[in-house]
Design a protein around this motif. Sequence first.
Motif, short mmCIF file in Angstrom:
data_model
loop_
_atom_site.label_atom_id
_atom_site.label_comp_id
_atom_site.label_asym_id
_atom_site.label_seq_id
_atom_site.Cartn_x
_atom_site.Cartn_y
_atom_site.Cartn_z
N THR A 2 7.08 0.63 3.39
CA THR A 2 7.71 -0.43 2.62
C THR A 2 6.69 -1.47 2.19
O THR A 2 5.93 -2.00 3.02
N GLU A 51 12.54 2.55 -12.75
CA GLU A 51 11.69 2.76 -11.58
C GLU A 51 11.71 1.55 -10.65
O GLU A 51 11.68 1.70 -9.42
N ARG A 55 13.45 1.70 -6.63
CA ARG A 55 12.67 1.54 -5.40
C ARG A 55 13.13 0.34 -4.57
O ARG A 55 12.52 0.01 -3.54
N SER A 131 15.50 2.93 3.78
CA SER A 131 14.57 4.04 3.61
C SER A 131 14.89 5.17 4.58
O SER A 131 14.93 6.35 4.22
N SER A 132 15.15 4.80 5.83
CA SER A 132 15.46 5.81 6.85
C SER A 132 16.77 6.51 6.54
O SER A 132 16.90 7.73 6.68
N GLY A 134 18.20 6.89 3.60
CA GLY A 134 18.16 7.67 2.38
C GLY A 134 17.06 8.71 2.33
O GLY A 134 17.02 9.52 1.39
N GLY A 135 16.17 8.67 3.30
CA GLY A 135 15.08 9.65 3.33
C GLY A 135 14.05 9.45 2.25
O GLY A 135 13.36 10.40 1.85
N THR A 136 13.90 8.22 1.76
CA THR A 136 12.90 7.93 0.73
C THR A 136 12.32 6.54 0.97
O THR A 136 12.96 5.70 1.61
N ASP A 137 11.09 6.33 0.53
CA ASP A 137 10.45 5.03 0.72
C ASP A 137 11.00 4.01 -0.26
O ASP A 137 10.97 4.23 -1.48
N LEU A 138 11.50 2.91 0.27
CA LEU A 138 12.01 1.82 -0.55
C LEU A 138 11.25 0.55 -0.23
O LEU A 138 10.69 0.40 0.86
N ASP A 139 11.23 -0.38 -1.18
CA ASP A 139 10.42 -1.58 -1.06
C ASP A 139 11.29 -2.84 -1.06
O ASP A 139 12.48 -2.80 -1.37
#
Length: 204
Positions: A2, A51, A55, A131-132, A134-139
């Motif tokens: 993150t 984009e 994110r 993030s955890s 959804g299984g994707t890196d979020l900021d």
Amino acid sequence: MTHIIADISVSLDGFVTGPDPGPDNGLGTGGEALHTWAFSDDPDDRRVLREATARSGAVVLGRRLFDLVDGPNGWSDESGYGAGQVGKPAFVVVTSSPPESMRLTDLDRTFVTTGLPDAVTVARERAEAASSAGGTDLDVILMGGGATVGSALAAGLVDVLTLHLAPTLLGAGTPLFTGGVPGTPAQRSVTSTSTATHLTYDIL
């Protein structure tokens, strides 16, 4: 991982609102020109917006900006953060005291009264949890207002700075940069469209 990303539109002369911003004129006189790109049909403008919102694991904003988006002329399903682009992320509001009532009751919002660094910490925790899940890196996105973003830059809280440089001169308003910025900006990308130049810098 993150990151803390400051993302804001700015005029050629460094203002994030026009002159005389207020409750009924949040962007100040002429300030609408700063955000023309966000409503553009240009495919590059649409991609930049898509984009950025995709994110967003959590969003930090100051109380003045929150009062504007929660006000009678503020956000709606058609006009708001990521409208038509992304589900609503968590919003973390920096304030001295939470509001007694809200219009936008469906927002996932947290009010932090102990300062901007604590608000960023709370937002990071929310983004990491998203993030955890959804299984994707979020900021974490610092969307403003200008004083909030400027303070975060001055305090060294920002990893990435994204500026949407609008081809307009406002002459006065709310300046983005009012002091030194710890670290050195390293240019990552530039995207030019008819409505803005989208600049992204890593803060080293």
